[in-house]
Design an enzyme around this catalytic site. Sequence first.
Site, PDB file in Angstrom:
ATOM      1  N   LYS A  26     -14.501 -10.272   9.132  1.00 40.49           N
ATOM      2  CA  LYS A  26     -13.446 -11.116   8.570  1.00 40.49           C
ATOM      3  C   LYS A  26     -13.995 -12.498   8.205  1.00 40.49           C
ATOM      4  CE  LYS A  26      -9.910  -8.342   8.762  1.00 40.49           C
ATOM      5  NZ  LYS A  26      -9.282  -7.881   7.523  1.00 40.49           N
TER       6      LYS A  26
ATOM      7  N   GLU B  44     -15.331 -11.873   4.978  1.00 42.91           N
ATOM      8  CA  GLU B  44     -14.279 -11.577   4.002  1.00 42.91           C
ATOM      9  C   GLU B  44     -13.619 -12.856   3.493  1.00 42.91           C
ATOM     10  OE1 GLU B  44     -10.667  -9.783   5.402  1.00 42.91           O
ATOM     11  OE2 GLU B  44     -10.528  -8.465   3.654  1.00 42.91           O
TER      12      GLU B  44
ATOM     13  N   CYS C 233      -8.096  -2.351   4.290  1.00 45.28           N
ATOM     14  CA  CYS C 233      -7.880  -3.554   5.091  1.00 45.28           C
ATOM     15  C   CYS C 233      -9.091  -3.925   5.920  1.00 45.28           C
ATOM     16  CB  CYS C 233      -6.676  -3.374   6.001  1.00 45.28           C
ATOM     17  SG  CYS C 233      -6.595  -1.761   6.746  1.00 45.28           S
TER      18      CYS C 233
ATOM     19  N   GLU D 105       0.837  -1.203   0.000  1.00 44.31           N
ATOM     20  CA  GLU D 105       0.000   0.000   0.000  1.00 44.31           C
ATOM     21  C   GLU D 105       0.871   1.252   0.000  1.00 44.31           C
ATOM     22  OE1 GLU D 105      -3.367  -0.849   2.408  1.00 44.31           O
ATOM     23  OE2 GLU D 105      -4.096   1.227   2.334  1.00 44.31           O
TER      24      GLU D 105
ATOM     25  N   SER E 250      -7.362   1.668  -2.117  1.00 46.40           N
ATOM     26  CA  SER E 250      -6.164   0.916  -2.463  1.00 46.40           C
ATOM     27  C   SER E 250      -6.577  -0.461  -2.941  1.00 46.40           C
ATOM     28  CB  SER E 250      -5.285   0.785  -1.216  1.00 46.40           C
ATOM     29  OG  SER E 250      -4.410  -0.313  -1.339  1.00 46.40           O
TER      30      SER E 250
ATOM     31  N   CYS F 205      -9.921  -1.577  15.245  1.00 48.34           N
ATOM     32  CA  CYS F 205     -10.128  -3.008  15.475  1.00 48.34           C
ATOM     33  C   CYS F 205     -10.244  -3.370  16.955  1.00 48.34           C
ATOM     34  CB  CYS F 205      -9.001  -3.832  14.848  1.00 48.34           C
ATOM     35  SG  CYS F 205      -8.819  -3.474  13.102  1.00 48.34           S
TER      36      CYS F 205
ATOM     37  N   GLU G 233       1.933   1.769  -3.375  1.00 45.46           N
ATOM     38  CA  GLU G 233       0.797   2.282  -4.167  1.00 45.46           C
ATOM     39  C   GLU G 233       0.599   3.768  -3.912  1.00 45.46           C
ATOM     40  OE1 GLU G 233      -2.694   0.023  -3.325  1.00 45.46           O
ATOM     41  OE2 GLU G 233      -3.861   0.984  -4.920  1.00 45.46           O
TER      42      GLU G 233
ATOM     43  N   GLU H   2     -13.751 -14.168  -4.563  1.00 45.29           N
ATOM     44  CA  GLU H   2     -12.507 -13.796  -5.244  1.00 45.29           C
ATOM     45  C   GLU H   2     -11.271 -14.159  -4.428  1.00 45.29           C
ATOM     46  OE1 GLU H   2     -14.754 -11.669  -4.066  1.00 45.29           O
ATOM     47  OE2 GLU H   2     -13.840  -9.833  -3.261  1.00 45.29           O
TER      48      GLU H   2
END
Lengths: 597, 132, 585
Positions: free
Chosen positions: C368, C371, C309, C283, C329, C514, C286, C376
Site C-alpha cells: 500500500k 500503491e 484491491c 465492482e 476489475s 490481508c 462491474e 496515476e
Amino acid sequence: MANVRMHVLVCGGTGCTSSRSLEIVDALRAEIKAQGLAEEVKVVIAGCFGFCEKGPIVKISPDNTFYVQVTPEDAKEIVAEHIVKGRKVSRLLYVDPKTTEHISDSKHMDFYKKQLRIALRNCGFLDPENIGEYIARDGYMALGKALFEMTPKEVVDEVKKSGLRGRGGGGFPTGLKWEIAASYKADQKYVICNADEGDPGAFMDRSVLEGDPHSIIEAMAICGYAIGASKGVVYIRAEYPLAVERLQKAIVAARETGLLGNNILGSDFSFDIDMYYGAGAFVCGEETALIRSLQSERGEPTSKPPFPAESGFWGKPSNVNNVETFANIPVIFLKGAEWFASIGTAKSKGTKVFALAGKVNNVGLVEVPMGTTLREVIFDIGGGIRNGKKFKAAQTGGPSGGCLTEKFLDTPIDYDNLIAAGSMMGSGGMIVLDEDDCMVNVAKFYLGFTVEESCGKCTPCRVGNKRMLEMLEKISEGKATEKDLGRLRELASIIKDTSLCGLGQTAPNPVLSTLDNFYDEYLAHVRDKRCPAGKCKSLMQYVIDPAKCKGCTMCAKVCPAGAISGKVKEPHVINQDKCVKCGACFATCKFGAISKR
Amino acid sequence: MDKVKSLDDLRKMKAAMQNATELREKGQNIDKLIEVKVSMATCGIAAGARETMAAMMDEATKRGIKNIVFTQSGCMGYCHSEPTVTIVRPGEEPVTFGEVKGKRITEIFDSYILKGELVDGIIPLSSKSIHD
Amino acid sequence: MINLNIDGKYVKVPKGATILDAAKQLGIEIPTLCHLDLHDLGVVNKAASCRICVVEVKGRRNLAPACATPVTEGMEVHTNTMRVLNARKTVLELLLSDHPKDCLTCAKSGQCDLQDLAERFCLRENRYEGGAQSTYKKDVSPAIARDMDKCIMCRRCETMCNDVQTVGALSGVNRGFNAVVAPAFDMPLEESVCTFCGQCVAVCPTGALVERDYSWQVIEAIADPDKVVVVQTAPAVRAALGECFGMEPGTLVTGKMASALRQMGFNYVFDTDFAADLTIMEEGAELLDRITRFLSGDKSVRLPILTSCCPAWVKFFEHQYPDLLDVPSTAKSPQQMFGAIAKNYLAEKLGIPREKLVVVSVMPCLAKKYECARPEFAVNGNPDVDISITTRELAHLIKRANIDFMSLPEGDFDSPLGESTGAAVIFGTTGGVIEAATRTAVEWLTGKPLDDVNFTALRGLEGCREAKLKVGDLELHIGIAHELGNARKLLDSIRAGTVEPFHAIEIMACPGGCIGGGGQPYHHGEMEIIRKRAQAIYREDEGKTRRKSHENPDIIKLYEEYLGKPLGEKSHHLLHTHYFKRHKI
C-alpha cells in the site's frame, strides 16, 4: 593387408600437449611420409602415460622404446635413426638417476615397476578418438556380457563382490550404492558421472577422460542396466576442454556404432548420455550441489537424507559415481570380480590412481595396488625427494585431507588406514612436502582455497572457515598467541561437526592435521615469532653478515625497495622496515653474506 | 564405423579391428612371443633388409602365425652377411641368421620359427644389444 | 509410527516427521533460526543452513540438524550435551561475528530472532569477533528497506519470493563469505519484478528486510497546524493490532484503535471499511454488467473479472500477465477509493483545498506504501493518499504518544466516511472480498433479499479454492486464491483452458489474505496466529447489524449527494483506474 610394422605413440594428454606434443605428431608424420614409410609406420595420439615429469613422451611399438622429453625438432632424428635404421636415439632415452644408465623399456623403470595400471589400462596405449581400437581391446564386451549373460541383480552382485569403493574420495562401496539405487521404483532413473574433479592439482579423472573415454561410457551403460536407468549424465568441469572434446567425440562415435541409443546390441536395453558443464565451482563436485547445478539451480548442497539414490536429478533415483570408479567397471566384468578382489588390501580392493606432485623427482600420474606403502610411492616410484632434501610430509586428499608424516611412510595405503592416520584417500592428489615447506603455510593455502570455494549456505563453513583463515593469517604474521592455537583447534572441530556438506566438514582437516603433527611449528610462529621453514614472509628476515660483506654494493643495486644502505667497501645493512622480502639481494650476493632468518 | 546390432556383430568388429592395436599388444608381451629382429642399418637396408622384413611379415600372415612380432635393430656389425635377422623364441637365447632373403626365409620359417630347428648360416652372437 | 528417544524420553511420531517435530511433542524446544514451517499455507523453509538446531544422534558421526533430519526407528537423540551446547554457542558467535552491532537503533530490536537467540543463550562475549565483515550497499524502496549486512542466509525470503509467491525477485548471489540474498545483478528492488507484497519482510528473522518507516511523517503532519489530517484503517488491522500490546491473537480492538487514533491527534478518524463497501458497489456493478452482457451474447466481454484491491497482486499481474490487462476489475482499491473521496468529496464538504488535507492510511500491508505513491493516483502531484503506515508502525506511534492502549475506552469512527457493514470487514481475509461482492451481486441479480448472507463455501485457508453458487438460472463459478504462487497456478490453468470458465476470481497476495500481510505484527512462524485473526474478522462481521455493502446508509448518501450511480461518469473518474505493462525480468 598393410604391413604396418611400427606404431609410434605420442602422448596427447593435456600436460604433453601444452609442451607441443601435437607438433611432434605432425613432424613425425611429415618425416615418415617424406621417407616413404607412411604405409609401414603409424603415428598414434595416445592418452597420458603418467610420467609427466619427463614429458612429452613418445613410445615406439612393438620394441617398446620409451622416449622422454621429446621436442618436435627431434622428429627427424627419431625417424631417420630409429624408424628407418632401428638405432635408438639414446639422448632421448630415460636415464636412471641411480645407475645413470639408459632404460628404453618403461617396465624396467622404477617409476613403472610398482605400478599396476587398471583404471589407466588404456591410457598411453589406445587412440582415445578411435572407437575401433577400444573395441579391438575387448571394448564394450563387458557391456555385452552384462546385457546377455547377467541379470541386473547379478551385475550389482558382481560389483559388490569386487569390493570396489568410490574413488572420488568418499570410499563408499560402489556395489552397495548401485544396489540402493536399483531398489527404488521410478519411471526414470539416472546414472550420473561426476567429472568435476575440483581438487587443486588432481588430474586423474582428466587423464582417464582424455585417454580412455569409452571406458566411462561403457561403465555408465553397465550401471544403467544394473539400476534400471535409461539416461546417463556426465557433469564435467568446463576447465577441461580437451577432456570435454574427447568425451564428446567418444559419445558420438558410440552412438554411431550403435553402442549408445535404443536396443543396444539388439537387447531390450536403451541408454544414452548427455553432457553438462560445470562453471568453475569446487562445491559442485559434492553430489547434491552437482545435481542442483544440473538442474540450473544455484550449486548449493542439500541435506541428506534424502540421498540421490532415492531422490536425485529432477527428484528421480540417481546413482552418482566418480570417473575413476567407473573406469574400473568394465575390467571387473572382463576379468571377474574375484580377480579384482585379489588385488589390494582386505577392505580396499583394486588400485588407486594418484597425481603425485610436489617435491618429488618423478612428478606424474601413478596407479598402484591398494596396500602399496607411502614409502614405495614416494621413494621408489616417485624417485625420492628433489634436490636431496629431507621428506617432511605427504598431503593426501587435497583440501579435505591431512598430512602424513615420516612415521606413516610404511603405512599400506588404503581408505581406512589413511583415515586412521589423520588424513584420507580423497580423489588421489598426493603432494610431497620437504623441509622447506612451512606447515602453517600449507594449512593456510588449503583453507584459502576452501574459503574461496565455499558456497556460503551454512554458517560454520561460510563464517567459520573465514575466521579460521584469519587466525592462520595472524599466526603466519607473528601476531597470534598460544591461546589462539587452542581457539583454532576448537573452532576447527566444531566446523567439522556442524557443517552441512563435505566441503565444510573436511575443510578443517589440513588445519587439524598440521596442528596434530607439527605443533612445534605452530608454536615457533606464535611464541618465537619465527617460521622454521623460512616460508612465512612476515616472520622472515634477510640479514647481511658484516663479517662476510665486502661492500660491493650489488645487493643495494638490485633491491627494488631501496632498503639496503652502505658505503662502497663497507658492510651494508638491510632496513627491515623497508624490506619487502623479495630475495633479490640473497640471490645476487656472491659472497654468501646474506642469509635468511 | 559400421553399426553393431548384436553381440556377434561386436565380436566380428573386434576381430576386424584386431590389427589396429595388435602391434602394441605384442609389444607389451614381447617375451612371450617369437621376436624377429631385422637389422636395419645402412648396410642392411642397402642389402634389402626392408624387403626381407616385409617378406617375412607376409610369410607370417600367410601361414597364420599369431604369436610373432617383428622389430628392427640397428647395425649388428655383421655387414658382410646382411640382411641379418635375429630370432628370439620365448625363453630361448637369440639366434642370428645371415643373408636372409628369398628361399632362406621359407627355410627359416619351416625349421626354426615353427619347430626350433636350427638351419645353416647362423652367426654366432658375441655381443649384447641394447634390448638386453 | 516411529518410536524414538530424545533426552531420555520416549515419543511416537508419524513417519516423515523430523527430530524437531518429535521434540516439540515432548515439550522440548530445540532452538531454531532459519527454520520456518507454515505448512498449512504452503510456506516451508527447510534450508538447514543456520545450524543452530544441531543435536547429537547416537551412531551419527557429526551433529544433525533437527529441523531437517527425519526420525528413524529407535533413534537416540540428545539435545543438550556439552558437545551440542558448545556447537550451538559457536554457531551463534560466528553469526554475530559477521553482523552489525546496532541493535539499539535497529528496526527489528525487540522483534529479532537473532537477538532472541543471543539472549536465550546468555551470550556475554564473542570469541570470534574482530574479523572481516560482509557488507553490502543499502537499498531503500518505497515500501521495503534492505540492509543485507544483517542477512544471515536463512533463505526464508528467497523461499517466500520464489516458491510461495513465484515472483522471483530475490535469490542467493555471490559465493562463500560474501553470499547474500539479493535481486539479480544487484539491482535495486524497485527496479525488479518485486510486487512489494512484503512477505519477505514478514518472515525475515533479522533487520535485513524491514518496511520503509513513515511514522515520523505522520507525526509531522499531525503537528502541522495548517493541515487537516484524516486517518483510515484497514479491516485486517483491528484483528491484529492488539498483539502489539500483548493481547491474545484474534482479539478485536476496533474501538480502542479508534480511541487511540483520536487521542493521537488526527482531525478525523475514518474507516477504510467504508471505502470497502464503496468498492463492492463499483465492482459489483462491474461484475453484473459483464455477466449480463456475456449472457446476452456479447463476445467482447472479458470474464472472469479479477479483483483489483490488492496492489501487490496488481503489480504482479502487470509484470507477469501484461497481455491480460483488460481482465481485472477497473475499480480502485478501498485505500485509493477512500483517498479520492476524501480529497474531493470531503475536502469540498470541509471547504479546504485538497493540498491542505493529509490522508493517512493504516494498513496490514507494505504494497500500500507503493500503491499510494503510484503517479496515476495523484492530481497535480498531490496524492489521493499521502502516507501509508503499517499496523506495526501504528503500534509504535501509539506507544510514542504515551497512550496506555489497554486502558482505552471503546471509541467510534467519524462521519461521513466511518460507517461500514460486515461485508466490508471481511475484506481482511481470503475469500472475504468475493463473499462481500457476492452478497451484493446476488441480491442485485435476483432482485430478492438474501436469506443467508454467509457464503461459507468461499471461506477457508486452502491456497486455491472454488465454489459454484446458484443464482437464479445462473451458476456463478467463483475462484479464490491467496499467495501469488496460487494465483499464478489459477491464471495459468485458465490460460491453458484446463478449468471450467470462472465468472469472478478474488486474488490476495498474502498468505491468509490481508490478515497475513507484510505489515502485520510478526507471527514468527506461528500458524495459529493467522487462523485466529481470520476468525476475528468473521466475528466482527457477525456482530454487525448491516452485513451487505449496498445497505450502508452513508454509501447510499454518497451516491445520492455526490457520485450519482455506480459506473457513472463521476464514479468512473474518481473510483476507477487502469493498468500498465511492466517488464518480466
